[in-house]
Enzyme design. Structure first.
Site, PDB file in Angstrom:
ATOM      1  N   CYS A  22       0.807  -1.217   0.000  1.00 23.93           N
ATOM      2  CA  CYS A  22       0.000   0.000   0.000  1.00 23.93           C
ATOM      3  C   CYS A  22       0.830   1.252   0.000  1.00 23.93           C
ATOM      4  O   CYS A  22       0.338   2.313  -0.299  1.00 23.93           O
ATOM      5  CB  CYS A  22      -0.918   0.025   1.220  1.00 23.93           C
ATOM      6  SG  CYS A  22      -2.393  -0.934   0.924  1.00 23.93           S
ATOM      7  N   THR A1444      -4.412  -4.667  -2.053  1.00 25.09           N
ATOM      8  CA  THR A1444      -5.463  -4.963  -1.076  1.00 25.09           C
ATOM      9  C   THR A1444      -5.929  -3.726  -0.328  1.00 25.09           C
ATOM     10  O   THR A1444      -7.087  -3.669   0.099  1.00 25.09           O
ATOM     11  CB  THR A1444      -4.957  -6.010  -0.073  1.00 25.09           C
ATOM     12  OG1 THR A1444      -3.727  -5.550   0.501  1.00 25.09           O
ATOM     13  CG2 THR A1444      -4.732  -7.333  -0.755  1.00 25.09           C
ATOM     14  N   CYS A1445      -5.058  -2.749  -0.145  1.00 19.34           N
ATOM     15  CA  CYS A1445      -5.461  -1.576   0.635  1.00 19.34           C
ATOM     16  C   CYS A1445      -6.505  -0.741  -0.085  1.00 19.34           C
ATOM     17  O   CYS A1445      -7.236   0.017   0.549  1.00 19.34           O
ATOM     18  CB  CYS A1445      -4.245  -0.712   0.937  1.00 19.34           C
ATOM     19  SG  CYS A1445      -3.082  -1.547   2.021  1.00 19.34           S
ATOM     20  N   ALA A1446      -6.565  -0.857  -1.400  1.00 16.67           N
ATOM     21  CA  ALA A1446      -7.558  -0.102  -2.168  1.00 16.67           C
ATOM     22  C   ALA A1446      -8.596  -1.018  -2.798  1.00 16.67           C
ATOM     23  O   ALA A1446      -9.413  -0.557  -3.583  1.00 16.67           O
ATOM     24  CB  ALA A1446      -6.860   0.718  -3.267  1.00 16.67           C
TER      25      ALA A1446
END
Length: 1478
Positions: A22, A1444-1446
């Site tokens: 991220c 994965t963070c977005a």
């Protein structure tokens, strides 16, 4: 480090475990990438770092990032000792650079003005662009700007060299950026016509793009000059030739111009309307929104010209706008723009007959019905500030509806005449419009909407009834049940005269037009009785203007009266109320005298046959209570007969109206009978009434069997009747404190501290006749409105007590209170006319401590009340009425105002000054014993149910001791309790029947009834009200909510939806930061606001040890923890969610000895029992027991921290374990949700023990001979059972029977011992350990408002992963993909084909967690985004990658669905377990 903003090339041979870190800075600008960059680009800047691994295990990339962050944070830091010298050095450098830039610019301007050689001009322009891109405003002057403008315009007109044109126009763009005042000189030197000419005759595309960039800058400051120069048509003429990003720039220029349109007729703007209407068909959201804004501004400008409005409509504006309102449109508009489009249609229909006709012909009613049906009136608004109703989407829709229902023409109003003529000629269109809108508006009225929305719906219904000439309207109105207690009869009980007048007008029109159709229904539904109530009240008492404090207010400077709230514009001269003071009385009298006789009101003739019959049955049921209790047979027979008659009435074809149901007294009689008269009493331990509780349990047991005898249809019908009755009777006020603006204030009482919300100004005066206390202070002091009155009493007592202070603590408190009073007086008490005191707080951390204090205030108050207080309390009164000491100061004053004024409390009432008298409170012995303490399992089996039913007295403090809805609430809670304990009540009843010989076979003990869906107990009206209340600016803690909110949430939480309970829970447990921002799957920077964040370095190989270390470091802190893994570069939301998933699975390890064994579990795999995880029984003497307890402590802390941070767990607890988390008492029947086979056997053994007991008590040898006491043909003794726990032979059930075998004589003790070991003493320590670990983070008591299913959703998210019908609505496509792209279509088909395990793997691959947050895909934030992956030349070999963070899936454009499925399944199955750069 990579350059910020540059796009990183994809690696061709990337590993399957391809999860984007991220903190990588490879987002491109614009779209969702920009949002993700903003959310994640600088996530480490303000985070502390802790680790469970050694520092050497950190990756080089992470160390580089930390070093860079240190450099960035040191640069220009104001906290360092040498900050001032460094700032002075920086200022000297900037001044020197500005001087150098000035000299460079002067030289370049001189050269360019004299030079004619193209090559030298190019060199000079290149240098000029470079200088302008880095210089500051101080480097330029007015003279220099004038000179540069003249030179650059001349070069921009160069005809032969495209590079010179390009660089000159780029320099113009830079000049506008660095020195905005230069725009005036550019206009002076005719830059705009030159740029427009380049756009009208495009020769070079890059030059044209640069022209658009320059014009966008110029239009910001000189929109009128741009308009006059023809800029709009210039930028729009060839807009299709440009890329999407440049198209946005072009339309932004038009937006800038339209924001400042001159008053004269804008003919240049009208020429652009066809192009703008065509652009509404594009799919780019930002572009379409800008075009919509342009068209809205144009419509505003020409709103007074019908001809201009017709011209707008002639270009297809109506068709395109209605298409944008389509809920399935590919272009999803933001809320403000969407509302603006609805407002645009209203303006067009208001002034244009063409628009009016077109909207009807396009069946706009269907579209508006969809909007209101799917739009949640309050849930979609996430702001913590009060929402002005005019910005509400439903409000805008209602304004359009009212505009489409024109009033009767006045005079020679040609426009109104044309509209009326159209509707007369096309009655079918009006009929269709009414068919679409009438049901949905009626539903809105039933849902507890605000007074403004209610007034709009009633106004539209009134207009529709006046306009309609068809008898078909009668059928529509009857289907909508317009005369029901919810609608007209319910509206008459409201206190705002505007709403009541419109409702009376509707009733009058209906009776004038369709008297025969509505007369009887008005009597049946209680409309006439409600009108009679209006007449019996004092004349004019209903005339309460809409307060800024009740039912959704708006600022007074915008709308002063409801009369203007739905008009197109409100002038200052027309803001007086149009409704007279006697309007309600006059209208009600006219209806009474015109449509029905005196006998309807004055005799029993006004009662319907149904109502009279129900009244008689209620009387019989009340008489049954007086029958002696020991005559249980007579009780049963008579109750069966009465209840069957009541249900027969409820199920008849001629339905029982809500008015008849409530007025008959059936509810109160039933509640009185079932509770044996206890439902209105406040019970305490030792009361004689408690002796009848076993009888109450038996009555509920019998009633449960009766209700569910034919399935769940009968209880559902009764629940619906009760919900309707509650909605019609309740009148809980919504109190919006809009006068309380956020500010920093000092509150002297009770503890002298700075708070982030306004204070109340109170003068405490000694009561008349009080001789034991001294005067406090003649001045008004500032009081924390959210502190409890008990805290005020403890603060004031040392000051007002005449007795000497003996204890050191009392003296210290007296000194503290005195200093607080003096500080308050010296700062703010300058006279009664002073406003709220506003001072600067010492620091922001004090405000955060203030919020933490509010969160825990409820627990502090309740815990302090449990301790014996030797200091006498003070009794407070306001205007002679005693204030409830269990309330906060704000709640107490509010309750007093609501009681004294019955409905309306305006701004000045609470924001003014208050005089509260105090006196010594009488010393009364207060018992804090719980009526239903937790007991061992040898108690009555009804105990858990009765404990649930009577543990909380239904709190309705502002309504008096026994309001009409009290019985309704008790009966609803009884039904919800019966539904919750359904298996237990039915099973226990069948055990008794078997024991008494009414059932012969053990197979008859099987229970197959289904409970009613929990959603049927939710009151949509109360849920809507609480949603509105939670958005109030004063809702900074439950202490700032009206008392009824907290009372109902504590006693009847089932009335509220899971969503509103989640908001209340987060408000109570964590404060206002997490109420309106859904925390699940959100980035920490968005969720936690100003809360600090901590980074933790975990080790995958030692995940539980890492979890223990993280909880030790951060578990008790109110910080958001983000996880990174050793030797991995990824950090942020994705790795954090995966950490909680890994910890969840580690806790399911069977080797830990925490859970009951599962025979189906595989060795080395996490346990997933069919009924969920439940603690295994342990003996306290076992050597492994202390370690197990430590694991439960850790588990409790992890679960609480996951809730606090908004993380989703993946741990399948059983329903019974959730009941233990909620502090509920268990019985033998709860084993059914742990081990169904064991429970079945225990129930059968209980039934045999019960039969033996009945036989022994009857002492009948004949009966004993007839009854079978064997277990399925085998004697109990032949079963060879000993007193050991099945499956756990090391656990001793009972030392008393340790060496005995089980027989009929000790069978009952054997069953009790197993139950005790399984759900009581055998797991007691484990549950206590879990709760103790949980309480380290926040009090577990906050969870009690949830049931077991809701708690599972709160902790573990949704069980159902994908609903393919809704996937398209909640997935975003960007950067090369749209919803119609072939790869996207293939992906959606593949997702539809996934089994459950593949869905879990896909979710974990994309988000880091295998489960969706509460709310499903709709709650996933950021949205799941699918983008095109640009990698190698052959995309067939690339694998999908994610960030994965977005929630970002980068999908290569595979040539076939089969290839995509192969690669995707490989990625989601093999690409787990690490986070690296992609």
């Amino acid at each position: 480090m990579e350059n910020r903003g540059q796009k990183r090339m994809e690696v061709v041979g990337e590993p399957p475990a391809d999860k984007r870190a991220c903190n990588s800075q490879d987002f491109t600008s614009g779209g969702s990438s920009a949002q993700a960059q903003q959310a994640n680009g600088n996530t480490d800047a303000d985070m502390d770092t802790s680790s469970s691994a050694s520092p050497s295990s950190r990756s080089d990339g992470e160390q580089d990032r930390e070093e860079e962050e240190e450099e960035e944070s040191d640069y220009g830091s104001c906290d360092s000792d040498d900050a001032d010298p460094r700032r002075r050095v920086l200022q000297r450098y900037q001044r020197g650079r500005s001087t150098g830039d000035q000299l460079k610019l002067k030289s370049l301007a001189s050269r360019l003005s004299e030079e004619n050689d193209p090559s030298l001009q190019l060199t000079g322009l290149t240098e000029l662009c470079e200088v302008l891109s880095f210089c500051t405003e101080d480097s330029l002057s007015i003279v220099m700007a004038d000179l540069l403008s003249r030179v650059l315009v001349k070069l921009a007109k160069h005809e032969s060299n495209a590079d010179i044109m390009l660089l000159a126009i780029r320099a113009v763009t830079y000049l506008c950026d660095v020195y905005p005042r230069s725009v005036a000189f550019l206009v002076k030197h005719e830059t705009i016509p030159a740029l427009c000419q380049r756009l009208l005759t495009i020769e070079y595309l890059d030059v044209a793009e640069q022209c658009l960039q320059a014009l966008e800058k110029i239009s910001r400051d000189q929109p009128v000059a741009c308009l006059n120069a023809g800029t709009i048509m210039a930028v729009l003429s060839y807009i299709d030739f440009f890329s999407t990003s440049i198209q946005r720039v072009a339309v932004s220029t038009v937006v800038n111009i339209c924001r400042k349109l001159p008053p004269e007729p804008p003919s240049p703007v009208m020429d652009a309307v066809p192009v703008l209407c065509n652009l509404l068909q594009y799919e780019d959201r930002q572009l379409v929104e800008s075009v919509a804004i342009c068209l809205t501004k144009i419509a505003d400008q020409v709103s007074q010209s019908p001809a201009m409005l017709d011209q707008l409509c002639s270009h297809g504006l109506i068709h395109q706008s209605t298409h944008l309102l389509n809920l399935n449109s590919r272009t999803t508009l933001s809320q403000p723009v969407y509302n603006g489009v609805i407002g645009l249609l209203r303006k067009l229909s208001s002034g244009s007959t063409l628009a009016f006709r077109t909207l009807y012909e396009l069946n706009i009613g269907y579209r508006l019905k969809e909007i209101i049906s799917t739009y949640d009136i309050s849930h979609s608004v996430s702001s913590t500030q009060p929402i002005h109703p005019c910005s509400n989407q439903v409000h805008e829709v209602l304004k359009l509806v009212i505009e489409l229902l024109p009033a009767s023409p006045v005079g020679d109003n040609q426009l109104a005449l044309e509209k009326e003529s159209f509707l007369v000629d096309q009655p079918n269109l009006l009929q269709q419009f009414g068919a679409d809108m009438l049901p949905v508006m009626t539903q809105v009225l039933k849902s507890g909407a605000s007074v403004y929305v209610s007034y709009g719906c009633l106004s539209a219904i009134h207009k529709l009834t006046c306009l309609s000439k068809s008898d078909d309207l009668v059928e529509l109105l009857n289907n909508a049940n317009i005369s029901s207690t919810f609608v007209l009869a319910g509206i008459f009980s409201r206190k705002d005269h505007h709403v009541v007048v419109v409702a009376l007008q509707i009733a009058e029109v209906l009776l004038e037009k369709y008297r025969d159709a509505f007369l009887n229904s008005f009597i049946k539904e209680g409309v006439f009785f409600a009108i009679a109530a209006l007449l019996t009240s004092d004349r004019g008492q209903q005339i309460n203007p809409v307060s800024g404090f009740i039912q959704g207010s708006v600022p007074k400077e915008i709308v002063k009266c409801l009369c203007q709230s739905f008009e197109g514009s409100v002038s200052s001269s027309s803001q007086t109320c149009k409704v007279g003071n006697d309007s309600v009385y006059i209208l009600a009298t006219r209806i009474k005298e015109s449509f029905f006789g005196r006998e309807v009101f004055d005799s029993q003739k006004g009662l319907t046959d149904v109502l009279q019959n129900l009244k008689n049955l209620s009387a019989e049921l009340n008489d049954l209570v007086t029958v002696p209790v020991d005559a249980h047979v007579l009780h049963g027979e008579r109750f069966f007969s009465i209840w069957n008659q009541i249900m027969a009435r409820l199920k008849e074809r001629e339905s029982v109206s809500t008015f008849e149901f409530t007025e008959s007294g059936v509810v109160k009689a039933l509640a009185n009978y079932l509770s044996n008269g206890l439902y209105e009493r406040k019970l305490s331990k030792g009361d004689p009434e408690c002796d009848s509780l076993p009888l109450v349990g038996n009555r509920f047991e019998v009633f449960t069997r009766l209700l569910w005898s034919d399935g769940e249809a009968t209880p559902s019908a009764l629940i619906q009747k009760l919900q309707n009755s509650l909605s019609s009777l309740e009148n809980y006020p919504i109190v919006l404190s809009q006068f309380l603006k956020q500010r920093n204030c000092f509150a002297a009482i009770p503890n002298g501290r700075c708070i982030s919300y306004p204070v109340l100004r109170v003068r405490f005066a000694k009561a008349e006749g009080e001789t034991c206390l001294r005067d406090y202070s003649p001045n008004f002091v500032t009081v924390d409105p959210l502190c409890y009155l008990d805290a005020v009493s403890q603060c004031l007592w040392p000051q007002v007590n005449l007795e000497p202070l003996n204890s050191v603590e009392a003296k210290d408190q007296a000194i503290e209170c005195q200093s607080s009073q003096l500080q308050s007086t010296s700062i703010s008490c300058q006279g009664e006319s002073s406003s709220h005191m506003e001072i600067d707080c010492p620091n922001a951390s004090q405000l955060q401590e203030d919020q933490d204090h509010l969160i825990d205030s409820g627990e502090e108050n309740s815990s302090s009340s449990k301790e014996e207080d030797v200091r006498p309390r003070l009794l407070f009164r306001l205007e002679g009425l005693e204030l409830d000491p269990s309330l906060t100061v704000y709640q107490a004053i509010l309750s007093h105002k609501l009681k004294s004024e019955n409905e309306t409390t305006n701004d000045s009432k609470l924001s003014g000054h208050h005089t509260i008298t105090y006196e010594r409170a009488p010393q009364l012995a207060v018992s804090h014993e719980n009526l239903f303490p937790l007991r061992s399992m040898d108690n009555d089996e009804h105990h858990p149910f009765l404990s649930y039913l009577f543990a909380h007295r239904l709190g309705l403090r502002h309504k008096g001791t026994s309001p009409p809805e009290y019985a309704i609430l008790f009966l609803l809670k009884s039904l919800e309790g019966m539904n919750r304990f359904l298996f237990q009540l039915i099973c226990h009843e069948r055990i008794n029947a078997f024991g008494e010989g009414r059932l012969e076979s053990l197979d008859d003990l099987t229970v197959q009834v289904r409970p009613v869906p929990y959603a049927e107990f939710v009151s949509s009206k109360l849920t809507e009200k609480l949603e509105q209340q939670l958005r109030d600016s004063f809702a900074v803690s439950p202490c700032g909510l009206p008392p009824w909110f907290n009372d109902l949430m504590a006693s009847c939480p089932f009335l509220f939806s899971f969503e509103v309970k989640s908001k209340y829970f987060r408000l109570a447990a964590f404060g206002p930061q997490q109420v309106h921002n859904q925390p699940q799957h959100l980035g920490s920077s968005n969720v936690h606001g100003s809360l600090p964040r901590k980074k933790f370095l975990a080790c995958r190989e030692k995940i539980l040890e890492s979890a223990a270390k993280m909880m030790e470091l951060h578990g008790t802190q109110k910080v958001a923890v983000e996880v990174a893994y050793s030797e991995e570069v990824g950090t942020g939301l994705g790795p954090t969610l995966e950490f909680y998933t890994l910890v969840s699975r580690a806790f399911q390890n069977p080797d830990l000895g925490m859970w009951r064994s599962d025979p189906s579990s595989l060795a080395g795999k996490p346990m997933v029992p069919p009924s969920g995880l439940f603690p295994r029984p342990w003996s306290a003497t076992s050597a492994a027991f202390p370690g197990v307890l430590q694991k439960f402590v850790l588990l409790g802390t992890v679960v609480a921290k996951a809730l606090q941070d908004g993380r989703v767990l993946d741990i399948p607890f059983s329903k019974t374990f959730y009941k233990l988390i909620l502090g509920q008492e268990l019985s033998s029947f709860d084993i059914h949700f742990v081990d169904p086979e064991l429970c079945k056997t225990l129930v059968e053994l209980q039934a045999l023990a019960r039969r033996r007991k009945v036989i022994s008590e009857s002492q009948s040898d004949v009966r004993a001979a007839k009854c079978d006491l064997s277990f399925r043909g085998t004697k109990i003794e032949d079963l060879c059972l000993d007193f050991s726990l099945p499956g756990y032979t090391d656990y001793v059930l009972s030392p008393r029977f340790a060496n005995d075998m089980v027989n009929l004589g000790n069978l009952e003790e054997y069953v009790k011992a197993i139950v005790n070991a399984t759900v009581c003493n055998g797991i007691k320590k484990q549950v206590e350990a879990f709760r103790s670990g949980f309480n380290k983070v926040f009090p577990i008591e906050h969870l009690k408002i949830f049931n077991e299913e809701e708690l599972e959703t709160l902790l573990c998210g949704e069980r159902d992963l994908f609903n393919m019908n809704e996937v398209l609505d909640h997935i975003k496509f960007d950067h090369g993909y749209t919803s119609s792209s072939p790869p996207v279509q293939n992906l959606l088909e593949i997702m539809h084909e996934f089994d459950k395990e593949q869905q879990r793997a896909f979710l974990q691959f994309v988000t880091g967690c295998p489960r969706l947050p509460p709310g499903g895909l709709a709650s996933l934030s950021p949205k799941l985004t699918i983008v095109r992956k640009h990698g190698s030349d052959s995309s067939e070999t690339d694998l999908p990658s994610v960030m994965t963070c977005a929630n970002y899936l980068k999908l290569p454009p595979y040539s076939s669905k089969e290839k995509m499925k192969e690669k995707l399944i490989y990625a989601i199955t093999e690409g787990q377990g690490s986070f690296h750069l992609s």
